[in-house]
Design a protein around this motif. Structure first.
Motif, PDB file in Angstrom:
ATOM      1  N   LEU A  29      -0.722   7.269   2.260  1.00  0.00           N
ATOM      2  CA  LEU A  29       0.663   7.118   2.837  1.00  0.00           C
ATOM      3  C   LEU A  29       0.841   7.836   4.228  1.00  0.00           C
ATOM      4  O   LEU A  29       1.156   7.274   5.219  1.00  0.00           O
ATOM      5  CB  LEU A  29       1.571   7.779   2.024  1.00  0.00           C
ATOM      6  CG  LEU A  29       3.284   7.479   2.305  1.00  0.00           C
ATOM      7  CD1 LEU A  29       3.412   5.961   2.193  1.00  0.00           C
ATOM      8  CD2 LEU A  29       4.175   8.163   1.162  1.00  0.00           C
ATOM      9  N   TYR A  30       0.090   9.021   4.362  1.00  0.00           N
ATOM     10  CA  TYR A  30       0.026   9.766   5.675  1.00  0.00           C
ATOM     11  C   TYR A  30      -0.703   8.805   6.626  1.00  0.00           C
ATOM     12  O   TYR A  30      -0.433   8.597   7.888  1.00  0.00           O
ATOM     13  CB  TYR A  30      -0.224  11.052   5.442  1.00  0.00           C
ATOM     14  CG  TYR A  30      -0.678  11.781   7.092  1.00  0.00           C
ATOM     15  CD1 TYR A  30       0.474  12.219   7.729  1.00  0.00           C
ATOM     16  CD2 TYR A  30      -2.200  11.935   7.461  1.00  0.00           C
ATOM     17  CE1 TYR A  30       0.337  12.983   8.878  1.00  0.00           C
ATOM     18  CE2 TYR A  30      -1.906  12.530   8.758  1.00  0.00           C
ATOM     19  CZ  TYR A  30      -1.121  13.155   9.131  1.00  0.00           C
ATOM     20  OH  TYR A  30      -1.141  13.629  10.468  1.00  0.00           O
ATOM     21  N   CYS A  31      -1.961   8.291   6.221  1.00  0.00           N
ATOM     22  CA  CYS A  31      -2.924   7.366   7.208  1.00  0.00           C
ATOM     23  C   CYS A  31      -1.787   6.368   7.600  1.00  0.00           C
ATOM     24  O   CYS A  31      -2.030   5.771   8.953  1.00  0.00           O
ATOM     25  CB  CYS A  31      -3.907   7.241   6.345  1.00  0.00           C
ATOM     26  SG  CYS A  31      -5.411   8.177   6.176  1.00  0.00           S
ATOM     27  N   GLN A  32      -1.170   5.651   6.853  1.00  0.00           N
ATOM     28  CA  GLN A  32      -0.347   4.670   7.158  1.00  0.00           C
ATOM     29  C   GLN A  32       0.557   5.006   8.332  1.00  0.00           C
ATOM     30  O   GLN A  32       0.733   4.147   9.245  1.00  0.00           O
ATOM     31  CB  GLN A  32       0.262   3.846   6.092  1.00  0.00           C
ATOM     32  CG  GLN A  32      -0.411   3.166   5.100  1.00  0.00           C
ATOM     33  CD  GLN A  32       0.126   2.208   4.424  1.00  0.00           C
ATOM     34  OE1 GLN A  32       1.366   2.404   3.742  1.00  0.00           O
ATOM     35  NE2 GLN A  32      -0.402   0.933   3.944  1.00  0.00           N
ATOM     36  N   GLY A  33       1.041   5.926   8.308  1.00  0.00           N
ATOM     37  CA  GLY A  33       1.873   6.384   9.424  1.00  0.00           C
ATOM     38  C   GLY A  33       1.216   6.520  10.779  1.00  0.00           C
ATOM     39  O   GLY A  33       1.702   6.298  11.668  1.00  0.00           O
ATOM     40  N   ALA A  86      -5.935  15.099  -8.246  1.00  0.00           N
ATOM     41  CA  ALA A  86      -6.431  14.793  -7.003  1.00  0.00           C
ATOM     42  C   ALA A  86      -6.267  13.379  -6.602  1.00  0.00           C
ATOM     43  O   ALA A  86      -6.158  13.005  -5.269  1.00  0.00           O
ATOM     44  CB  ALA A  86      -8.079  14.800  -7.363  1.00  0.00           C
ATOM     45  N   ALA A  87      -6.071  12.510  -7.459  1.00  0.00           N
ATOM     46  CA  ALA A  87      -5.413  10.944  -7.157  1.00  0.00           C
ATOM     47  C   ALA A  87      -4.375  11.039  -6.631  1.00  0.00           C
ATOM     48  O   ALA A  87      -3.977  10.306  -5.516  1.00  0.00           O
ATOM     49  CB  ALA A  87      -5.596  10.124  -8.368  1.00  0.00           C
ATOM     50  N   ALA A  88      -3.452  11.978  -7.255  1.00  0.00           N
ATOM     51  CA  ALA A  88      -1.941  11.913  -6.409  1.00  0.00           C
ATOM     52  C   ALA A  88      -2.222  12.578  -5.053  1.00  0.00           C
ATOM     53  O   ALA A  88      -1.447  11.833  -4.171  1.00  0.00           O
ATOM     54  CB  ALA A  88      -1.260  12.949  -7.213  1.00  0.00           C
ATOM     55  N   LEU A  89      -2.932  13.373  -4.792  1.00  0.00           N
ATOM     56  CA  LEU A  89      -3.119  13.954  -3.480  1.00  0.00           C
ATOM     57  C   LEU A  89      -3.826  12.928  -2.683  1.00  0.00           C
ATOM     58  O   LEU A  89      -3.256  12.655  -1.343  1.00  0.00           O
ATOM     59  CB  LEU A  89      -4.076  15.298  -3.238  1.00  0.00           C
ATOM     60  CG  LEU A  89      -3.403  16.564  -4.121  1.00  0.00           C
ATOM     61  CD1 LEU A  89      -4.320  17.703  -3.988  1.00  0.00           C
ATOM     62  CD2 LEU A  89      -2.290  16.796  -3.399  1.00  0.00           C
ATOM     63  N   ILE A 125       7.705   6.510   7.641  1.00  0.00           N
ATOM     64  CA  ILE A 125       6.856   5.897   6.953  1.00  0.00           C
ATOM     65  C   ILE A 125       6.804   6.716   5.702  1.00  0.00           C
ATOM     66  O   ILE A 125       6.815   5.876   4.504  1.00  0.00           O
ATOM     67  CB  ILE A 125       5.559   5.185   7.408  1.00  0.00           C
ATOM     68  CG1 ILE A 125       5.913   4.493   8.646  1.00  0.00           C
ATOM     69  CG2 ILE A 125       4.783   4.976   6.360  1.00  0.00           C
ATOM     70  CD1 ILE A 125       6.353   3.256   8.129  1.00  0.00           C
ATOM     71  N   ILE A 126       6.502   7.895   5.688  1.00  0.00           N
ATOM     72  CA  ILE A 126       6.152   8.704   4.495  1.00  0.00           C
ATOM     73  C   ILE A 126       7.386   8.742   3.457  1.00  0.00           C
ATOM     74  O   ILE A 126       7.358   8.592   2.361  1.00  0.00           O
ATOM     75  CB  ILE A 126       6.048  10.109   4.871  1.00  0.00           C
ATOM     76  CG1 ILE A 126       4.564  10.224   5.598  1.00  0.00           C
ATOM     77  CG2 ILE A 126       5.754  10.935   3.685  1.00  0.00           C
ATOM     78  CD1 ILE A 126       3.983  11.359   6.096  1.00  0.00           C
ATOM     79  N   SER A 127       8.653   8.957   4.169  1.00  0.00           N
ATOM     80  CA  SER A 127       9.848   9.040   3.201  1.00  0.00           C
ATOM     81  C   SER A 127      10.256   7.677   2.738  1.00  0.00           C
ATOM     82  O   SER A 127      10.437   7.692   1.519  1.00  0.00           O
ATOM     83  CB  SER A 127      10.823   9.517   4.242  1.00  0.00           C
ATOM     84  OG  SER A 127      11.455   8.874   5.284  1.00  0.00           O
ATOM     85  N   THR A 128       9.968   6.507   3.472  1.00  0.00           N
ATOM     86  CA  THR A 128      10.097   5.351   3.106  1.00  0.00           C
ATOM     87  C   THR A 128       9.416   4.733   1.798  1.00  0.00           C
ATOM     88  O   THR A 128       9.661   4.514   0.880  1.00  0.00           O
ATOM     89  CB  THR A 128       9.944   4.019   3.877  1.00  0.00           C
ATOM     90  OG1 THR A 128      10.775   4.432   5.009  1.00  0.00           O
ATOM     91  CG2 THR A 128      10.306   2.966   3.424  1.00  0.00           C
ATOM     92  N   GLY A 183       0.636  -1.327  -0.040  1.00  0.00           N
ATOM     93  CA  GLY A 183      -0.003  -0.121  -0.034  1.00  0.00           C
ATOM     94  C   GLY A 183       0.794   1.267  -0.108  1.00  0.00           C
ATOM     95  O   GLY A 183       0.546   2.076  -0.836  1.00  0.00           O
ATOM     96  N   GLY A 184       1.812   1.178   0.689  1.00  0.00           N
ATOM     97  CA  GLY A 184       2.468   2.370   1.043  1.00  0.00           C
ATOM     98  C   GLY A 184       3.629   2.448  -0.483  1.00  0.00           C
ATOM     99  O   GLY A 184       3.549   3.910  -0.895  1.00  0.00           O
ATOM    100  N   ALA A 185       4.108   1.478  -1.168  1.00  0.00           N
ATOM    101  CA  ALA A 185       4.632   1.526  -2.450  1.00  0.00           C
ATOM    102  C   ALA A 185       3.588   2.204  -3.466  1.00  0.00           C
ATOM    103  O   ALA A 185       3.898   2.941  -4.364  1.00  0.00           O
ATOM    104  CB  ALA A 185       5.146   0.502  -2.722  1.00  0.00           C
ATOM    105  N   GLY A 186       2.503   1.392  -3.596  1.00  0.00           N
ATOM    106  CA  GLY A 186       1.288   1.825  -4.485  1.00  0.00           C
ATOM    107  C   GLY A 186       0.982   3.389  -4.275  1.00  0.00           C
ATOM    108  O   GLY A 186       0.840   4.108  -5.583  1.00  0.00           O
TER     109      GLY A 186
END
Length: 287
Positions: free
Chosen positions: A125-129, A116-119, A150-153, A28-31
């Motif tokens: 990614l922020y939610c995962q952190g 909008a999809a990029a945002l 997590i975000i930078s990774t 999920g983070g990578a995607g």
């Protein structure tokens, strides 16, 4: 170091999440980062739909991995009922929003939908952190610096995947290796801060050993991409293989870090009674 007997760390590892939960953070983070970086690299043009589909597939695969971990899978729908308190609920809602925006981008070709999809990808990614940060019973996850790590990774992983995809299609961008180098340095800086704070705390030996494994992995995931990028720039004839090595090593280091963080560096906090207990009457040893 504080005696482990009185530490804020427990000695038992959490048993709720295993490698399938780690797969959600890995895929999920990578995607989500791939989605955001793909749109940014293509702007103002609409990105190629296979890359958007790949990003969405990775996010979906990560969420599906968590779903298979639940003893009663249909209980997964309960996660949708707590948006006011749960970052897992917010992650699920953002994933649904991403799916809608990606489909809209592919169907209409509108760069506004792509933006909008990029945002939404960055928000995922922020939610995962924040999911990890909210795990108050696990000191290795609740450390506040875990969010930026997590975000930078994730950003490193997303760019690495985009570089590999572009190499496979022969459409590599000249500035991507330099961008990867910047991101892996930022990731290692975030890791350094996180690791320093963890080692300054009362982490047990098992957690410290895992941190050592992660440190070596992320150090290699910084030095090797840097050397590969430098070699690719110095010797244009091997630019493609050098770029591939840089992307693969950066990607592998991030995925290994996330796997270890979830499966081996998550001791549950026990009772913290302090280290000032005395025998006898509670008032006998007052200063």
């Amino acid at each position: 170091m504080i005696n482990e007997k009185f530490a804020r760390f427990g000695t038992s590892h959490q048993t709720s999440w295993d490698g399938r939960a780690a797969a959600n953070f890995i895929l999920g983070g990578a995607g989500s980062a791939l989605l955001a970086i793909t749109v940014l690299a293509s702007w103002p043009n609409t990105p190629n739909w296979p890359l958007l589909a790949l990003a969405l597939s990775l996010i979906g695969a990560g969420l599906a991995s968590v779903w298979t971990e639940i003893g009663r899978p249909w209980r997964a729908f309960n996660v949708l009922f707590h948006p006011q308190t749960s970052w897992m609920t917010r992650e699920a809602f953002v994933a649904g929003l991403i799916a809608l925006l990606v489909v809209a981008t592919i169907v209409t070709g509108m760069n506004l939908a792509a933006g909008a999809a990029a945002l939404a990808g960055l928000l995922f990614l922020y939610c995962q952190g924040r999911i990890l940060r909210a795990a108050k019973g696990i000191p290795a996850w609740r450390e506040f610096s875990i969010v930026r790590l997590i975000i930078s990774t994730g950003l490193v992983e997303g760019l690495a995947l985009l570089m590999l995809a572009d190499l496979a299609t022969g459409t590599a961008y000249a500035n991507m290796p330099a961008a990867l180098l910047v991101l892996v340095v930022l990731r290692f800086g975030a890791w350094w801060i996180y690791r320093s704070r963890m080692l300054a705390s009362d982490a047990p030996r098992s957690t410290r050993a895992t941190l050592g494994l992660v440190h070596r992995a992320l150090l290699g995931g910084t030095v090797l991409p840097a050397l590969a990028v430098a070699l690719a720039i110095a010797v244009p004839a091997i630019a493609a293989p050098g770029t591939a090595v840089a992307a693969l090593t950066a990607l592998a280091a991030g995925w290994w870090f996330k796997y270890l963080l979830i499966t081996r560096a998550a001791q549950v906090q026990g009772y913290a009674l302090g280290n000032k207990l005395r025998r006898g009457h509670p008032l006998a040893n007052r200063a």
